[in-house]
Design a protein around this motif. Structure first.
Motif, PDB file in Angstrom:
ATOM      1  N   ASN A 125      -3.302  39.991  67.366  1.00 27.36           N
ATOM      2  CA  ASN A 125      -1.871  39.907  67.059  1.00 27.36           C
ATOM      3  C   ASN A 125      -1.667  39.611  65.575  1.00 27.36           C
ATOM      4  O   ASN A 125      -0.887  40.291  64.887  1.00 27.36           O
ATOM      5  CB  ASN A 125      -1.263  38.798  67.935  1.00 27.36           C
ATOM      6  CG  ASN A 125       0.223  38.638  67.740  1.00 27.36           C
ATOM      7  OD1 ASN A 125       0.881  39.443  67.098  1.00 27.36           O
ATOM      8  ND2 ASN A 125       0.769  37.567  68.284  1.00 27.36           N
TER       9      ASN A 125
ATOM     10  N   HIS B 291       3.633  45.743  71.143  1.00 26.72           N
ATOM     11  CA  HIS B 291       2.780  46.045  69.990  1.00 26.72           C
ATOM     12  C   HIS B 291       2.335  47.509  70.000  1.00 26.72           C
ATOM     13  O   HIS B 291       2.288  48.167  68.951  1.00 26.72           O
ATOM     14  CB  HIS B 291       1.555  45.134  69.986  1.00 26.72           C
ATOM     15  CG  HIS B 291       1.855  43.733  69.569  1.00 26.72           C
ATOM     16  ND1 HIS B 291       1.689  42.648  70.391  1.00 26.72           N
ATOM     17  CD2 HIS B 291       2.318  43.229  68.395  1.00 26.72           C
ATOM     18  CE1 HIS B 291       2.026  41.541  69.750  1.00 26.72           C
ATOM     19  NE2 HIS B 291       2.414  41.865  68.545  1.00 26.72           N
TER      20      HIS B 291
ATOM     21  N   HIS C 172      10.360  43.593  69.518  1.00 29.23           N
ATOM     22  CA  HIS C 172       9.227  42.686  69.741  1.00 29.23           C
ATOM     23  C   HIS C 172       9.561  41.270  69.286  1.00 29.23           C
ATOM     24  O   HIS C 172       9.315  40.302  70.017  1.00 29.23           O
ATOM     25  CB  HIS C 172       7.998  43.198  68.999  1.00 29.23           C
ATOM     26  CG  HIS C 172       6.904  42.194  68.879  1.00 29.23           C
ATOM     27  ND1 HIS C 172       6.314  41.596  69.971  1.00 29.23           N
ATOM     28  CD2 HIS C 172       6.299  41.650  67.776  1.00 29.23           C
ATOM     29  CE1 HIS C 172       5.392  40.736  69.565  1.00 29.23           C
ATOM     30  NE2 HIS C 172       5.379  40.743  68.246  1.00 29.23           N
TER      31      HIS C 172
END
Length: 219
Positions: A136, A184, A206
């Protein structure tokens, strides 16, 4: 007989210590409210006391360190309201960066995005929240790099560093990776398609999801 001169070791400067401390805080290696003792830092980073003081001053200006009169320095902790505000600011800035990345990313950059996405997918499949959290972080940093913007990436990086406690805990929450992975992957697909509007929308969606989850989990 002449005694040969001994080489002197160059100690690390303030810029080096600033970078190392910033990385440690951003990675969560230093906890909020953890004291930063100058004598320990001079030894750890092989730097002078002046270099350490400069680094602490730099990081205080960035909002990562809190300097308390007569009590030294510590990693600055932020409350939930500030954490939520940081995510809102990130949403605005990172949406712009995602759009620019979609315009400017070349084949090599897109390949890197997909490689990170594949590692994140494998981490979710394996239930490996640590690897997912690292992916991430890497993905967001890569998008900032691919945007080729000069100011926004530095601002976003400082915001992410200030929010490290909430960000890492959220990324490691037991069901959060499964929720955020499709978000993502949509960002990656939009940038790969060079669709700047879609990339901005995907990044905004997101980070709105991050905002809502942060409010839900930590309120």
């Amino acid at each position: 007989m002449q005694v040969p001169k001994t080489a002197t070791t160059q100690r690390h400067d303030g810029a080096f210590v600033t970078d190392k401390l910033r990385r440690a805080i951003t990675a969560g290696e230093l906890a909020p409210n953890q004291r930063l003792i100058e004598a320990d830092l001079t030894e750890q980073y092989d730097a002078s006391r002046g270099a350490v003081r400069l680094a602490l001053a730099n990081l205080a200006a960035e909002g990562l360190v809190e300097r308390i009169q007569n009590r030294g320095s510590r990693v600055r902790a932020i409350d939930l309201d500030e954490a939520l505000e940081i995510v809102e600011l990130r949403a605005a800035l990172e949406s712009i960066c995602a759009a620019k990345a979609a315009e400017r990313a070349d084949g090599a950059g897109i390949a890197k995005l997909h490689a990170v996405g594949e590692r994140m997918s494998a981490a979710v499949e394996a239930g490996d929240s640590e690897t997912y959290s690292e992916g991430n972080r890497e993905l967001h940093e890569l998008i900032l790099t691919l945007s080729q913007m000069k100011v926004a990436p530095g601002v976003v990086s400082r915001l992410r560093a200030q929010n490290v406690r909430y960000r890492i805990r959220l990324a490691r929450h037991h069901n959060r990776p499964a929720v955020s992975l499709p978000e993502h992957l949509e960002i990656i697909d939009a940038i790969s398609a060079h669709d700047s509007d879609r990339a901005a929308a995907a990044m905004g969606a997101h980070l709105r999801s991050v905002l809502n989850a942060t409010r839900e989990y930590f309120s």
